[in-house]
Design an enzyme around this catalytic site. Sequence first.
Site, short mmCIF file in Angstrom:
data_model
loop_
_atom_site.label_atom_id
_atom_site.label_comp_id
_atom_site.label_asym_id
_atom_site.label_seq_id
_atom_site.Cartn_x
_atom_site.Cartn_y
_atom_site.Cartn_z
NE ARG A 43 -9.58 -5.21 -3.12
CZ ARG A 43 -8.38 -4.88 -2.45
NH1 ARG A 43 -8.16 -5.40 -1.53
NH2 ARG A 43 -7.71 -4.10 -3.34
CG HIS A 89 -10.41 1.28 2.04
ND1 HIS A 89 -10.38 0.14 2.69
CD2 HIS A 89 -9.16 1.15 1.28
CE1 HIS A 89 -9.22 -0.29 2.83
NE2 HIS A 89 -8.27 0.52 1.61
CG HIS A 134 -5.24 2.99 4.32
ND1 HIS A 134 -4.12 3.28 3.51
CD2 HIS A 134 -6.23 2.04 3.87
CE1 HIS A 134 -4.07 2.22 2.72
NE2 HIS A 134 -5.34 1.42 2.72
CE1 TYR A 194 -0.10 3.62 0.78
CE2 TYR A 194 -1.71 4.67 1.83
CZ TYR A 194 -1.30 3.71 0.75
OH TYR A 194 -2.23 3.48 0.10
CG ASP A 232 -3.14 -5.25 -0.19
OD1 ASP A 232 -3.58 -4.87 0.97
OD2 ASP A 232 -3.72 -4.74 -1.25
CD GLU A 287 -4.55 -1.04 5.55
OE1 GLU A 287 -5.78 -1.04 5.28
OE2 GLU A 287 -3.73 -1.09 4.50
#
Length: 347
Positions: A80, A105, A178, A180, A251, A311
């Site tokens: 962000r 992003h 990114h 997962y 996060d 990340e």
Amino acid sequence: MKIDQTLFGTLDGNEVHAYTLTNNKGVSVTCLDYGCVIQKLIMPNREGKGENIVLGFDHIDDYVEHSPYFGAIVGPVAGRIKAGEFELNGKPYHLAKNDGENHIHGGIKGFSHVIWRVELTEGEDEVSVRFLHYASDGEDGYPGNVRMSVTYTLTEEELSLSYEGTSDKDTILNVTNHTYFNLSGDVSRDVLDHTVQIPSDSFLELNEESLPTGHFLQVEGTPFDFRQSRKLKDGALSDHPQTVLVGNGYDHPFFLKDQHKPIILSDEESGRQITVSTDQVGVVLYTSNQLKGNFEIQGVKARPYLGVCLETQGLPDAIHHSDFPSIVVKENELYQAKTTYKFTSLI
């Protein structure tokens, strides 16, 4: 070792292709020229059974409509940016506000929602896909004509991601992948019993908008202490204000003071382990706390904790924190970053 190319779908009349890199140890990586997405990563379990260990879709429409950046390259700046604006060399820049009042992003299009050009290289000991993208000055609000390349290289032991970029104006760059991960294979269960080891003494405190406050908090005595392996469920079950803040989990950006020490992700049940090495100063650990929606991932309805992201990147919102390592890239300066994933089996 080899590379196979197939047609994955079409987007706005343009073909999207999939490239599968395969080694001789049962590991294969399928990536798309759309957003450089790692769509599938096959890895053997301790019995030698190969299964997919990343979250992804089988159709391009699902990536466009539902994907929370599954496997994508995100940028020009990952994470962000407060209020969707920043100042550089005394000039204000205004970015897309695609996360409430903030930018995230890279914006509406960024690097993750475009089709990249591709160059393939096949050798006896390694195969690679090099993705190339040109972002014009002012795209998504960022300054400079930026030429970006991302190279995925598979050897018998590891997958490496190498990033390079240049701009004809001073700009900001902080690019990451990114993906997962779910080492259970084919999303057979969630990742809460996965263990992670991160060589970090501190992490960034976040505010209610998931923006860094600028304060580094010590991991000692908290569920953020991954200096020894611990299960991800520790964060999901914790009442720590920071884990609760982001939806009961992680996060958060961890500061990597010593880049010589790797990050290790393991799953005891499957016997799979990935060792992550990077030259970046941070890693965002995200346990997909916000993963939800009316869609399926490989036959499983979307829900929290189905994947974990590691990340590797510069620290988020660094342009607003002078004490963070800078993400400013000067005119014609070369931006470089590299992360490798080594695939091993637990005994």
